[in-house]
Design an enzyme around this catalytic site. Structure first.
Site, PDB file in Angstrom:
ATOM      1  N   ASP A 185       0.985  -0.918  -0.341  1.00  0.00           N
ATOM      2  CA  ASP A 185      -0.094  -0.175   0.625  1.00  0.00           C
ATOM      3  C   ASP A 185       0.923   1.519   0.030  1.00  0.00           C
ATOM      4  O   ASP A 185       1.810   1.698   0.746  1.00  0.00           O
ATOM      5  CB  ASP A 185      -0.575   0.044   1.272  1.00  0.00           C
ATOM      6  CG  ASP A 185      -1.968   0.774   1.295  1.00  0.00           C
ATOM      7  OD1 ASP A 185      -2.440   1.269   0.066  1.00  0.00           O
ATOM      8  OD2 ASP A 185      -2.528   1.437   2.432  1.00  0.00           O
ATOM      9  N   HIS A 186       0.901   1.924  -1.061  1.00  0.00           N
ATOM     10  CA  HIS A 186       1.502   3.172  -1.184  1.00  0.00           C
ATOM     11  C   HIS A 186       2.832   2.746  -1.296  1.00  0.00           C
ATOM     12  O   HIS A 186       4.004   3.961  -0.142  1.00  0.00           O
ATOM     13  CB  HIS A 186       1.483   4.244   0.355  1.00  0.00           C
ATOM     14  CG  HIS A 186      -0.186   5.514  -0.300  1.00  0.00           C
ATOM     15  ND1 HIS A 186      -0.931   5.921  -1.093  1.00  0.00           N
ATOM     16  CD2 HIS A 186      -1.694   4.354   0.528  1.00  0.00           C
ATOM     17  CE1 HIS A 186      -1.992   6.201  -0.843  1.00  0.00           C
ATOM     18  NE2 HIS A 186      -2.518   5.665  -0.146  1.00  0.00           N
TER      19      HIS A 186
ATOM     20  N   GLU B   9      -1.115   5.770  -8.391  1.00  0.00           N
ATOM     21  CA  GLU B   9      -1.843   7.240  -8.164  1.00  0.00           C
ATOM     22  C   GLU B   9      -1.964   8.497  -8.515  1.00  0.00           C
ATOM     23  O   GLU B   9      -0.592   9.002  -9.133  1.00  0.00           O
ATOM     24  CB  GLU B   9      -1.773   7.335  -6.080  1.00  0.00           C
ATOM     25  CG  GLU B   9      -2.344   8.229  -5.816  1.00  0.00           C
ATOM     26  CD  GLU B   9      -2.368   8.286  -4.432  1.00  0.00           C
ATOM     27  OE1 GLU B   9      -2.160   7.110  -3.502  1.00  0.00           O
ATOM     28  OE2 GLU B   9      -2.242   9.847  -3.903  1.00  0.00           O
TER      29      GLU B   9
ATOM     30  N   HIS C 119      -7.584   9.611   4.547  1.00  0.00           N
ATOM     31  CA  HIS C 119      -7.488   8.705   5.181  1.00  0.00           C
ATOM     32  C   HIS C 119      -7.682   8.609   6.301  1.00  0.00           C
ATOM     33  O   HIS C 119      -7.547  10.423   7.010  1.00  0.00           O
ATOM     34  CB  HIS C 119      -5.178   8.158   5.053  1.00  0.00           C
ATOM     35  CG  HIS C 119      -5.146   7.342   3.719  1.00  0.00           C
ATOM     36  ND1 HIS C 119      -4.190   8.377   3.662  1.00  0.00           N
ATOM     37  CD2 HIS C 119      -5.483   6.804   3.258  1.00  0.00           C
ATOM     38  CE1 HIS C 119      -4.095   7.753   2.133  1.00  0.00           C
ATOM     39  NE2 HIS C 119      -4.466   6.525   2.123  1.00  0.00           N
TER      40      HIS C 119
ATOM     41  N   HIS D  59      -9.809   5.101  -1.645  1.00  0.00           N
ATOM     42  CA  HIS D  59      -8.343   4.943  -0.952  1.00  0.00           C
ATOM     43  C   HIS D  59      -9.421   5.627   0.321  1.00  0.00           C
ATOM     44  O   HIS D  59     -10.381   6.441  -0.044  1.00  0.00           O
ATOM     45  CB  HIS D  59      -7.084   5.681  -1.178  1.00  0.00           C
ATOM     46  CG  HIS D  59      -6.689   4.481  -1.313  1.00  0.00           C
ATOM     47  ND1 HIS D  59      -5.489   4.124  -0.712  1.00  0.00           N
ATOM     48  CD2 HIS D  59      -6.420   4.108  -2.913  1.00  0.00           C
ATOM     49  CE1 HIS D  59      -4.597   3.849  -1.678  1.00  0.00           C
ATOM     50  NE2 HIS D  59      -5.172   3.605  -2.606  1.00  0.00           N
ATOM     51  N   GLY D  60      -8.941   5.869   1.967  1.00  0.00           N
ATOM     52  CA  GLY D  60      -9.983   6.218   2.865  1.00  0.00           C
ATOM     53  C   GLY D  60     -11.034   6.043   3.033  1.00  0.00           C
ATOM     54  O   GLY D  60     -12.190   6.405   3.497  1.00  0.00           O
TER      55      GLY D  60
ATOM     56  N   ASN E  44      -8.894   0.929   6.520  1.00  0.00           N
ATOM     57  CA  ASN E  44      -7.775   0.219   7.529  1.00  0.00           C
ATOM     58  C   ASN E  44      -7.961   1.196   8.701  1.00  0.00           C
ATOM     59  O   ASN E  44      -8.391  -0.178  10.035  1.00  0.00           O
ATOM     60  CB  ASN E  44      -6.259   1.504   7.297  1.00  0.00           C
ATOM     61  CG  ASN E  44      -5.552   1.283   8.425  1.00  0.00           C
ATOM     62  OD1 ASN E  44      -4.685   0.367   9.443  1.00  0.00           O
ATOM     63  ND2 ASN E  44      -3.709   1.938   7.820  1.00  0.00           N
ATOM     64  N   THR E  45      -8.026   2.708   9.135  1.00  0.00           N
ATOM     65  CA  THR E  45      -8.418   2.408  10.212  1.00  0.00           C
ATOM     66  C   THR E  45      -9.705   2.245  10.697  1.00  0.00           C
ATOM     67  O   THR E  45      -9.465   2.202  12.446  1.00  0.00           O
ATOM     68  CB  THR E  45      -9.141   3.921  10.249  1.00  0.00           C
ATOM     69  OG1 THR E  45      -7.474   4.922   9.820  1.00  0.00           O
ATOM     70  CG2 THR E  45      -8.479   5.316  11.819  1.00  0.00           C
TER      71      THR E  45
HETATM   72  P1  13P Z   1      -8.672   4.145   6.152  1.00  0.00           P
HETATM   73  O1  13P Z   1      -7.809   4.082   7.086  1.00  0.00           O
HETATM   74  O2  13P Z   1      -9.345   6.065   5.632  1.00  0.00           O
HETATM   75  O3  13P Z   1      -9.678   3.487   6.212  1.00  0.00           O
HETATM   76  O4  13P Z   1      -7.728   3.911   4.574  1.00  0.00           O
HETATM   77  C1  13P Z   1      -7.544   3.306   4.043  1.00  0.00           C
HETATM   78  C2  13P Z   1      -6.412   3.649   3.193  1.00  0.00           C
HETATM   79  O5  13P Z   1      -6.868   3.839   1.771  1.00  0.00           O
HETATM   80  C3  13P Z   1      -5.430   2.491   3.173  1.00  0.00           C
HETATM   81  O6  13P Z   1      -4.639   2.834   1.724  1.00  0.00           O
END
Ligand code: 13P
Length: 288
Positions: free
Chosen positions: A84-85, A135, A177, A207-208, A231-232
């Protein structure tokens, strides 16, 4: 066996649903996500940021852990292990270590340099059978306490990167994010629509994924998003369940301090979050 994310995302785009990328941090995270995908018959992408890769000991350790779990837990749904990234160097390290997919985040470079570096990595990834995400337009988020709003991608730049042969593309559409601030303006569907018009069949990535309202998620999928990163939200549910266990004093009762007991509520909470997202994204039952 790990697979590249290309086929699963082509199928998702054609079938108007999205596959979740859930970021992993350790064994509990990975096990919870894989078991939920198996139970729901959903394809899944395990995301590994460079920081999380380092935290887990390194990319070889991650590959070893994931491959071991696929075998021991008899995971029979498509699973991709995705950087990721990634930085330019990080992408090469993951190709070598045995990942099945990479993301090169060249969004902070001038577009010509993003094009040049992405071109080289497309060749390197495809040469080894990996899928590659690129990206355009930076994705905002919190950095040192300052929350940056997501920057919308230029659809023409998206087309230029798409034409390099990437397998899926993250285009900034006002997403960020982490938690969304109160004054967030929402996703720019105008940008998403313009990007999809120019990039056609190419699966787009959102993403996010944490905290985006369900109606916006559904609209984004209708406009060509086939991969959504979360992720979060798993971190928040893990933390809340762990806090509850400790606040209730359960770690003090009997052998409640045993990590297998202490981390169990958090691991179950991750499963519930992943299930909710897979249902919302429409990937349940799409593994076969
Ligand atoms: P969040 O942490 O906002 O869910 O985003 C995850 C993400 O985009 C990882 O690349």
């Amino acid at each position: 066996m790990l697979v590249s994310a290309t086929e699963m995302l082509k199928k998702a785009k054609a079938g108007h649903y999205a596959v979740g990328q859930f970021n992993i941090n350790n064994l509990e995270w990975t096990k919870s996500i894989l078991l939920t995908a198996k139970e729901l018959r959903s394809p899944v992408i395990l995301g590994v940021s460079e920081g999380a890769g380092k935290y887990m000991g390194g990319y070889h350790a991650v590959v070893g852990m994931v491959n071991g779990l696929l075998k021991d837990l008899d995971i029979d749904v498509p699973v991709a292990l995705h950087l990721d990234h990634g930085s330019f160097e990080g992408c090469y390290k993951c190709i070598e270590a045995g990942f099945s997919s990479i993301m090169f985040d060249g969004s902070h470079y001038p577009i010509d340099e993003n094009v040049q570096k992405t071109t080289e990595l497309v060749k390197a990834a495809h040469g080894k059978g990996l899928s590659i995400e690129a990206e355009v337009g930076s994705i905002g988020g919190e950095e040192d306490g300052v929350i940056g709003m997501g920057e919308c991608a230029d659809p023409k730049e998206c087309k230029a990167i798409a034409d390099l042969g990437v397998d899926f593309l993250a285009a900034g559409i006002g997403n960020i994010h982490g938690k969304y601030p109160e004054n967030w303006k929402g996703l720019s569907f105008e940008t998403l629509d313009a990007v999809q018009q120019l990039t056609g069949e190419l699966p787009l990535v959102l993403h996010g994924g944490t905290g985006i309202p369900a109606d916006m998620i559904k609209k984004a999928i209708n406009l060509g998003v086939a991969k959504i990163n979360v992720n979060t939200e798993c971190q928040l549910s893990f933390a809340a369940a762990t806090r509850k266990y400790i606040e209730e004093g359960k770690d003090q009762q009997g052998k409640g301090f045993d990590p297998r007991k202490l981390l169990a509520p958090g691991a179950e909470a991750i499963k519930a979050t992943v299930k909710e997202k897979m249902e919302l994204f429409g990937s349940v039952g799409k593994a076969d």
